[in-house]
Enzyme design. Structure first.
Site, PDB file in Angstrom:
ATOM      1  N   LYS A 193       0.861  -1.185   0.000  1.00 60.07           N
ATOM      2  CA  LYS A 193       0.000   0.000   0.000  1.00 60.07           C
ATOM      3  C   LYS A 193       0.895   1.233   0.000  1.00 60.07           C
ATOM      4  CE  LYS A 193      -3.719   2.257   2.475  1.00 60.07           C
ATOM      5  NZ  LYS A 193      -4.620   2.172   3.612  1.00 60.07           N
ATOM      6  N   LYS A 246      -1.913  -1.578  -4.149  1.00 53.93           N
ATOM      7  CA  LYS A 246      -2.819  -0.437  -4.080  1.00 53.93           C
ATOM      8  C   LYS A 246      -2.038   0.851  -4.055  1.00 53.93           C
ATOM      9  CE  LYS A 246      -5.841   1.741  -0.802  1.00 53.93           C
ATOM     10  NZ  LYS A 246      -6.434   1.701   0.496  1.00 53.93           N
TER      11      LYS A 246
END
Ligand code: PBG
Length: 322
Positions: A193, A246
Site C-alpha cells: 500500500k 494499491k
C-alpha cells in the site's frame, strides 16, 4: 509480407476469439462505506455515483448487485465516536460487524464479505494506529487491529483485510483468529500500500484523513518496486491468503512483479482518486466512460491481478461495459 498482424484483427468475433485477457464479474469487489444510521444514504461529492449507506440501504444495494453477478463486497465503517484507541472499530456491535451479520443473514454463502481492518476512521487523530509524540506505534497497535479483525470474523466475515501497514499485523491477526477458533477466516493483506495522493476522495468518504502529518512513515514510498515484492513475500509468510497492490493504475509494474514473485491470489485496488478522475473526465465529455473503464479493468487483470477492487463494479456490469 508473410506475417500480417492485422489479419486477426479483421472482425469483432475473431478479435474476441484471440483476446488474451477477459474480466469476469466474479473477479470484481465492490467497496461500500457503512454509516450508523440504518436508513441513511449520503452521496459522496468527491466520488460521483458512490454513497455511504446505512445497513438497510446496503442490503438493498447488495441484493441488486448479486443479481448482476457482483458477489464480493469490501466494507469500510464510519464512526461517529472517535477516540485515541479507535474503540468504535472493535467494540461489540460496531457498525461493520452489525452490517456483516445482517448481510450474512440476508444472503448466506452467496456473498463474499470482506472487511477493511484499519484504525484511521475510528481514531480522533486519523492515523492508522496508536499515536504517541507524533509517531504511529507499531507493536502497540497490533492488539487493536486484531480485536477489530476478530469482531468482523465473529460477525461472519469471510475475509478480513488489514490496510494499516503496521509490520507483523498479518501474523498477529492470524494468531488472534486461530485462538478464537476462526481458522477459516481468510486474510487479504493490503501488502503493498503506497503513500498515495490517489486516496484523496476516499479520506473524504470515510472521514479518515490524518489531522496532522501524513502516512509516509508507515505506507510505502511510491518509488519502490523491489520493496513491494519484499512486503508481499513477508505477508505471505506471515499467513496472508491473498495479497494486494494499491493503488492499481500507476502501479501496474508492481502488480506484475508481485504476481511473478508469489503464487497467492493477488488483488489490486483501483482506488478512489483513479475512479473520480474517470468520472470527472466523463462528466466533461472528454472520454467515453464505458470504454475507459473496460480498458482500465482489463489492464489491471492483464498486469497480473486476479481480483480487482473497483467503485465502478455495479455500473460496469449494469451497463455491460465489460
Ligand atoms: C484506510 C484505507 C485507505 C484506503 C483504503 N483503506 C485510505 C488511506 O490509507 O488513507 C484508500 C481507498 C481508496 O482511495 O479508494 N487506511
Amino acid at each position: 509480407m508473410k506475417i500480417r498482424m492485422r489479419r486477426l484483427r479483421t472482425t469483432e468475433v475473431l478479435r474476441e476469439a484471440v483476446a488474451e485477457t477477459r474480466v469476469h464479474a466474479s473477479q470484481l469487489i465492490q467497496p461500500h462505506f457503512v454509516i450508523e444510521d440504518p436508513r441513511g444514504e449520503e452521496p459522496i461529492l468527491s466520488m460521483p455515483g458512490v454513497a455511504r449507506f446505512g445497513v438497510e440501504k446496503l442490503v438493498r444495494r447488495v441484493g441488486k448487485d448479486l443479481e448482476l453477478g457482483l458477489s464480493s463486497v469490501l466494507l469500510f465503517g464510519l464512526y461517529s465516536k472517535k477516540d485515541d484507541r479507535g474503540t468504535s472499530a472493535y467494540e461489540p456491535n460496531n457498525v461493520v460487524s452489525t452490517a456483516v451479520a445482517r448481510l450474512r443473514k440476508e444472503f448466506g454463502a452467496k456473498l463474499t464479505i470482506i472487511t477493511d481492518v484499519c484504525m484511521c476512521a475510528s481514531m480522533d487523530h486519523g492515523h492508522c494506529g496508536i499515536l504517541h509524540d507524533g509517531k504511529v506505534l507499531n507493536d502497540e497497535s497490533l492488539p487493536l487491529l486484531s480485536a477489530m479483525a476478530l469482531s468482523h470474523a465473529r460477525a461472519g466475515a469471510d475475509v478480513v483485510a488489514p490496510s494499516d501497514m503496521m509490520d507483523g499485523r498479518v501474523a498477529a491477526i492470524r494468531d488472534t483468529l486461530d485462538e478464537a477458533g476462526f481458522t477459516d477466516t481468510a486474510i487479504l493483506a493490503y501488502s503493498t500500500k503506497f503513500a498515495s495522493g490517489f486516496y484523496g476522495p476516499f479520506r473524504d468518504a470515510a472521514d479518515s484523513a490524518p489531522k496532522s502529518g501524513d502516512r509516509k512513515a508507515y505506507q510505502m514510498d511510491p518509488r519502490n518496486g523491489r520493496e513491494a515484492v519484499r512486503e508481499s513475500v513477508l505477508d505471505e509468510h506471515e499467513g496472508a491468503d491473498m495479497l494486494m497492490v494499491k493503488p492499481a493504475l500507476a502501479y501496474l509494474d508492481v502488480i506484475r512483479a508481485v504476481r511473478e514473485a508469489t503464487n497467492v491470489p493477488l488483488a489490486a485496488y483501483n482506488v478512489s482518486g483513479e475512479y473520480s478522475m474517470v468520472k470527472a473526465a466523463a462528466k466533461n465529455g472528454w472520454i467515453d466512460e464505458g470504454r475507459v473503464v473496460k480498458e482500465i479493468l482489463t489492464a489491471i487483470v492483464r498486469a497480473g491481478a486476479d481480483l480487482v477492487i473497483t467503485y465502478h463494479g455495479t455500473e460496469a456490469l449494469e451497463k455491460r461495459w465489460l
